[in-house]
Design an enzyme around this catalytic site. Structure first.
Site, PDB file in Angstrom:
ATOM      1  N   THR A  75       2.016  -8.229  11.470  1.00  0.00           N
ATOM      2  CA  THR A  75       2.319  -6.820  11.085  1.00  0.00           C
ATOM      3  C   THR A  75       0.650  -6.792  10.201  1.00  0.00           C
ATOM      4  O   THR A  75      -0.562  -7.658   9.897  1.00  0.00           O
ATOM      5  CB  THR A  75       2.780  -7.731   9.839  1.00  0.00           C
ATOM      6  OG1 THR A  75       3.102  -6.302   8.757  1.00  0.00           O
ATOM      7  CG2 THR A  75       2.773  -8.712   8.522  1.00  0.00           C
ATOM      8  N   LYS A  93       3.995  -7.319   4.205  1.00  0.00           N
ATOM      9  CA  LYS A  93       3.745  -5.281   3.949  1.00  0.00           C
ATOM     10  C   LYS A  93       3.207  -4.709   4.419  1.00  0.00           C
ATOM     11  O   LYS A  93       2.814  -5.058   5.656  1.00  0.00           O
ATOM     12  CB  LYS A  93       3.165  -5.259   2.741  1.00  0.00           C
ATOM     13  CG  LYS A  93       1.146  -5.647   2.763  1.00  0.00           C
ATOM     14  CD  LYS A  93       0.243  -5.025   4.183  1.00  0.00           C
ATOM     15  CE  LYS A  93       0.141  -3.754   2.800  1.00  0.00           C
ATOM     16  NZ  LYS A  93      -0.627  -2.040   4.175  1.00  0.00           N
ATOM     17  N   THR A  98       1.032  -1.683  -0.065  1.00  0.00           N
ATOM     18  CA  THR A  98      -0.422  -0.315  -0.120  1.00  0.00           C
ATOM     19  C   THR A  98       1.099   1.189   0.164  1.00  0.00           C
ATOM     20  O   THR A  98       1.125   1.771  -0.823  1.00  0.00           O
ATOM     21  CB  THR A  98      -1.174   0.067   1.454  1.00  0.00           C
ATOM     22  OG1 THR A  98      -0.129  -0.102   2.501  1.00  0.00           O
ATOM     23  CG2 THR A  98      -1.892  -1.224   1.478  1.00  0.00           C
TER      24      THR A  98
END
Length: 413
Positions: free
Chosen positions: A197, A186, A160
């Site tokens: 995460t 990510k 992102t």
């Protein structure tokens, strides 16, 4: 902008037998970018997941939990970027389930064998029609791309606000068999995972007993992703999935305490930590990677409590950005971390090799120019000694810059 973080090289990544990945452009939020990933998993693999502790969790997180609990054996995953499918109510759950049904029909498996993941903007309807329309191309790509390149494509396809795709890989000997471990992650903002995460996937071809998978995934999350923070915000979509394809030719590992279990755990932990630290290095607007180690606590939990107090302090983080050795801010964070019986006269503070404070006061030999020398570095270690016991723990974080505000102010534009 990132701190000593380079894009992954396919030559450095090991193929994982039993996992195929396809990535395509589905136009989910923006045109001409990789934004849809499918992961195809051979029958007989063992899969486990750890998810956000945010009670306002996203629809795909809820569906993932349901499907893992069904016990049917996970055979595929679908990941989209550009839309988080969070804060979308019953309609969001319906659309997440419909993507699972569509992928299941294409692969001739049960919808409960599909795990959905989403990342991106919150409170916008998931464009599931675009995801479903893009699935054939993603499935085709899974069969036409080398395994190592597939992992790189996937690392790009789940980004992102990341500036660099994140992937890591290693190999380890289990008996006489060489076992591979490869993963991607990510994340750059809304990072205080409190479990894992924003999105992370680690796979191995090792043979792992299914009953061991939950313990393995928790141990990996606790030793890596649960030790990072960028901004103290716990995402609605945090998901960390561990896959063991059971393709390697060795006896199944049934205990993490065995020599084989420890060897695999350490190899997978190496990959998970590299992925977790890559998130901090790529923190939104980050210019410095900071290791905060707290020693001399009664328990590792209280050491981590102090480390997070330091890591979350905007005053501390902005001081590091400015290379300003205003180090009383660190001592203040130690003091308000919540240890009610903390004795400040037992506290020592170090910046790398510089002894800043001793027994709660400024070290007589400390010079501000020494502190500034360390703070100008792009990688810094803060070490706090509490003088209460023998426990220790470590957290990784970054500084807080002007760019963090700009990135988040412009995120939806």
């Amino acid at each position: 902008m990132s701190v000593h973080l380079n894009p992954p090289n396919p030559a450095d990544l090991h193929a994982i037998a039993g996992v195929r990945i396809g990535v395509t452009q589905a136009g989910i939020r923006k045109a001409d970018r990789k934004d849809l990933t499918v992961v195809l998993i051979d029958e007989g693999a063992s899969v486990s997941g750890v998810f956000t502790q945010n009670r306002f969790c996203a629809a795909p997180v809820q569906v993932c939990r349901e499907h893992l609990d069904s016990g049917q054996g996970i055979r595929a995953m679908v990941v989209n970027t550009g839309n988080a499918n969070a804060g979308t109510g019953e309609e969001g759950l319906k659309r997440a389930r419909e993507t699972c049904v569509a992928l299941a029909e294409a692969l001739h498996i049960s919808p409960n064998q599909v795990l959905p993941f989403s990342t991106g903007v919150i409170m916008e309807p998931l464009p599931h029609d675009r995801i479903i329309a893009g699935m054939p191309a993603a499935i085709e790509a899974a069969g036409n791309t080398s395994n190592a390149q597939q992992w790189v494509n996937a690392a790009e396809g789940i980004m992102t606000t990341d500036t660099v795709p994140k992937a890591a890989s290693t190999q380890v000997q289990i008996g006489t068999t060489t076992v591979s471990v490869t993963g991607i992650s990510k994340g750059a903002g809304m990072i205080r995972p409190n479990m894992a995460t924003m999105l992370g996937y680690v796979a191995t071809d090792a043979c792992v007993a299914p009953v061991l998978m939950k313990e393995l995934s928790l141990a990996l999350a606790e030793g890596s992703f649960n030790r990072i923070t960028v901004d103290g915000d716990t995402s609605t979509n945090d998901s960390f999935v561990v896959i063991a394809t059971n393709k390697a030719q060795h006896a199944p590992i049934t205990s993490l305490q065995s020599s084989e279990g420890q060897a695999l755990l350490q190899a997978m932990l190496q990959v998970a930590r590299e992925l977790a630290q890559a998130i901090v290095r790529d923190g939104e607007g980050a210019t410095k990677f900071i290791t905060i180690r707290v020693e001399g606590g009664n328990t590792s939990a209280e050491c981590r409590q102090v480390a997070y107090a330091i890591a979350h302090s905007p005053l501390v983080k902005t001081a590091f950005f400015a290379s300003d050795p205003n180090l009383g801010r660190i001592l203040a964070a130690v003091g308000y971390a919540g240890i009610t019986d903390l004795d400040q006269t037992g506290i020592d503070l170090f910046l790398d090799d510089v002894h800043v404070a001793i027994q709660g006061g400024r070290h007589p030999e400390y010079r501000e120019e020494d502190g500034q020398r360390v703070m100008k570095q792009s990688e810094i270690t803060v070490r706090v000694v509490l003088g209460r016991g023998t426990a220790s723990d470590t957290v990784w974080t970054c500084d807080l810059s002007h760019d963090y505000v700009s990135i988040n102010a412009d995120y939806r534009s």
